[in-house]
Design a protein around this motif. Structure first.
Motif, PDB file in Angstrom:
ATOM      1  N   LYS A  13       2.932  -5.796   7.637  1.00 15.42           N
ATOM      2  CA  LYS A  13       2.761  -6.970   8.498  1.00 15.42           C
ATOM      3  C   LYS A  13       3.891  -7.978   8.317  1.00 15.42           C
ATOM      4  O   LYS A  13       4.228  -8.703   9.248  1.00 15.42           O
ATOM      5  CB  LYS A  13       1.412  -7.629   8.224  1.00 15.42           C
ATOM      6  N   ARG A  14       4.483  -8.025   7.113  1.00 13.29           N
ATOM      7  CA  ARG A  14       5.598  -8.937   6.850  1.00 13.29           C
ATOM      8  C   ARG A  14       6.955  -8.281   7.117  1.00 13.29           C
ATOM      9  O   ARG A  14       7.982  -8.811   6.713  1.00 13.29           O
ATOM     10  CB  ARG A  14       5.538  -9.419   5.394  1.00 13.29           C
ATOM     11  N   SER A  15       6.932  -7.121   7.773  1.00 12.74           N
ATOM     12  CA  SER A  15       8.156  -6.366   8.094  1.00 12.74           C
ATOM     13  C   SER A  15       8.936  -5.970   6.852  1.00 12.74           C
ATOM     14  O   SER A  15      10.162  -5.899   6.865  1.00 12.74           O
ATOM     15  CB  SER A  15       9.040  -7.155   9.057  1.00 12.74           C
ATOM     16  N   GLN A  16       8.232  -5.694   5.759  1.00 10.27           N
ATOM     17  CA  GLN A  16       8.859  -5.241   4.529  1.00 10.27           C
ATOM     18  C   GLN A  16       8.713  -3.735   4.355  1.00 10.27           C
ATOM     19  O   GLN A  16       9.100  -3.187   3.331  1.00 10.27           O
ATOM     20  CB  GLN A  16       8.251  -5.966   3.325  1.00 10.27           C
ATOM     21  N   ALA A  17       8.152  -3.075   5.360  1.00 10.42           N
ATOM     22  CA  ALA A  17       8.004  -1.619   5.380  1.00 10.42           C
ATOM     23  C   ALA A  17       8.943  -1.079   6.449  1.00 10.42           C
ATOM     24  O   ALA A  17       9.400  -1.834   7.315  1.00 10.42           O
ATOM     25  CB  ALA A  17       6.558  -1.253   5.705  1.00 10.42           C
ATOM     26  N   VAL A  21       6.583   2.740  10.291  1.00  9.71           N
ATOM     27  CA  VAL A  21       5.208   2.716   9.786  1.00  9.71           C
ATOM     28  C   VAL A  21       4.349   1.903  10.746  1.00  9.71           C
ATOM     29  O   VAL A  21       4.576   0.708  10.945  1.00  9.71           O
ATOM     30  CB  VAL A  21       5.137   2.125   8.359  1.00  9.71           C
ATOM     31  N   LYS A  22       3.378   2.574  11.341  1.00  7.23           N
ATOM     32  CA  LYS A  22       2.495   1.925  12.312  1.00  7.23           C
ATOM     33  C   LYS A  22       1.331   1.215  11.625  1.00  7.23           C
ATOM     34  O   LYS A  22       0.975   0.104  11.974  1.00  7.23           O
ATOM     35  CB  LYS A  22       1.974   2.979  13.286  1.00  7.23           C
ATOM     36  N   ARG A  23       0.706   1.914  10.659  1.00  6.03           N
ATOM     37  CA  ARG A  23      -0.385   1.302   9.906  1.00  6.03           C
ATOM     38  C   ARG A  23      -0.652   2.108   8.640  1.00  6.03           C
ATOM     39  O   ARG A  23      -0.230   3.246   8.514  1.00  6.03           O
ATOM     40  CB  ARG A  23      -1.646   1.182  10.744  1.00  6.03           C
ATOM     41  N   VAL A  24      -1.377   1.488   7.718  1.00  3.35           N
ATOM     42  CA  VAL A  24      -1.769   2.132   6.472  1.00  3.35           C
ATOM     43  C   VAL A  24      -3.297   2.077   6.410  1.00  3.35           C
ATOM     44  O   VAL A  24      -3.884   1.003   6.516  1.00  3.35           O
ATOM     45  CB  VAL A  24      -1.162   1.414   5.248  1.00  3.35           C
ATOM     46  N   ASP A  25      -3.917   3.237   6.270  1.00  2.00           N
ATOM     47  CA  ASP A  25      -5.384   3.318   6.247  1.00  2.00           C
ATOM     48  C   ASP A  25      -5.881   3.810   4.897  1.00  2.00           C
ATOM     49  O   ASP A  25      -5.257   4.678   4.281  1.00  2.00           O
ATOM     50  CB  ASP A  25      -5.897   4.308   7.308  1.00  2.00           C
ATOM     51  N   HIS A  37      -3.833   7.100   3.750  1.00  2.00           N
ATOM     52  CA  HIS A  37      -2.799   7.730   4.557  1.00  2.00           C
ATOM     53  C   HIS A  37      -2.049   6.683   5.363  1.00  2.00           C
ATOM     54  O   HIS A  37      -2.553   5.594   5.611  1.00  2.00           O
ATOM     55  CB  HIS A  37      -3.374   8.817   5.474  1.00  2.00           C
ATOM     56  N   VAL A  38      -0.831   7.045   5.736  1.00  2.00           N
ATOM     57  CA  VAL A  38       0.010   6.142   6.521  1.00  2.00           C
ATOM     58  C   VAL A  38       0.308   6.810   7.860  1.00  2.00           C
ATOM     59  O   VAL A  38       0.581   8.005   7.921  1.00  2.00           O
ATOM     60  CB  VAL A  38       1.300   5.774   5.751  1.00  2.00           C
ATOM     61  N   HIS A  39       0.189   6.034   8.938  1.00  2.00           N
ATOM     62  CA  HIS A  39       0.484   6.519  10.285  1.00  2.00           C
ATOM     63  C   HIS A  39       1.872   6.040  10.683  1.00  2.00           C
ATOM     64  O   HIS A  39       2.233   4.895  10.438  1.00  2.00           O
ATOM     65  CB  HIS A  39      -0.537   5.961  11.293  1.00  2.00           C
ATOM     66  N   ALA A  45       0.889  11.452  10.517  1.00  2.00           N
ATOM     67  CA  ALA A  45       0.219  10.696   9.460  1.00  2.00           C
ATOM     68  C   ALA A  45       0.324  11.481   8.167  1.00  2.00           C
ATOM     69  O   ALA A  45       0.073  12.690   8.135  1.00  2.00           O
ATOM     70  CB  ALA A  45      -1.235  10.445   9.813  1.00  2.00           C
ATOM     71  N   LEU A  46       0.699  10.794   7.098  1.00  2.00           N
ATOM     72  CA  LEU A  46       0.902  11.416   5.795  1.00  2.00           C
ATOM     73  C   LEU A  46      -0.142  10.907   4.811  1.00  2.00           C
ATOM     74  O   LEU A  46      -0.373   9.695   4.709  1.00  2.00           O
ATOM     75  CB  LEU A  46       2.308  11.073   5.280  1.00  2.00           C
ATOM     76  N   LYS A  47      -0.772  11.845   4.079  1.00  5.74           N
ATOM     77  CA  LYS A  47      -1.742  11.480   3.047  1.00  5.74           C
ATOM     78  C   LYS A  47      -1.012  11.146   1.746  1.00  5.74           C
ATOM     79  O   LYS A  47       0.114  11.569   1.517  1.00  5.74           O
ATOM     80  CB  LYS A  47      -2.700  12.649   2.798  1.00  5.74           C
ATOM     81  N   ARG A  48      -1.700  10.427   0.885  1.00  4.60           N
ATOM     82  CA  ARG A  48      -1.128   9.990  -0.394  1.00  4.60           C
ATOM     83  C   ARG A  48      -0.639  11.164  -1.244  1.00  4.60           C
ATOM     84  O   ARG A  48       0.338  11.036  -1.983  1.00  4.60           O
ATOM     85  CB  ARG A  48      -2.159   9.167  -1.183  1.00  4.60           C
ATOM     86  N   ASP A  49      -1.276  12.337  -1.125  1.00  3.96           N
ATOM     87  CA  ASP A  49      -0.876  13.489  -1.945  1.00  3.96           C
ATOM     88  C   ASP A  49       0.313  14.261  -1.370  1.00  3.96           C
ATOM     89  O   ASP A  49       0.701  15.297  -1.891  1.00  3.96           O
ATOM     90  CB  ASP A  49      -2.046  14.432  -2.190  1.00  3.96           C
ATOM     91  N   GLY A  50       0.893  13.765  -0.253  1.00  5.86           N
ATOM     92  CA  GLY A  50       2.065  14.404   0.328  1.00  5.86           C
ATOM     93  C   GLY A  50       1.764  15.451   1.380  1.00  5.86           C
ATOM     94  O   GLY A  50       2.671  16.097   1.885  1.00  5.86           O
TER      95      GLY A  50
END
Length: 80
Positions: A13-17, A21-25, A37-39, A45-50
């Protein structure tokens, strides 16, 4: 160190990503989503485990890799 989904989404949200990156769920066990996961803007979309959740499996950009893996401790996906 592994960051929380909230910390990562605040960075987005602070444009530091990365701009891709669309969103982080967070994990949602009630619908079978057992991992954070990150969209991305391309629909993937990528899960935390890769592992890839959906969308095109692809190589991460240098910026995405630095943010997810180096900064937030996510597992690197297998390179294509």
């Amino acid at each position: 160190m592994s960051s929380t989904v909230n910390q990562m989404d605040q960075e987005r949200k602070r444009s530091q990503a990365p701009a891709t990156v669309k969103r982080v769920d967070g994990a949602s066990t009630n619908i079978g989503d057992s991992q954070d996961h990150v969209h991305f803007t391309d629909g993937s979309a990528l899960k935390r485990d890769g592992t890839w959740k959906h969308g095109p499996e692809r190589n991460l950009s240098r910026e995405e890799r630095k943010w997810l893996i180096d900064k937030h401790g996510w597992t690197s996906p297998a390179k294509k």
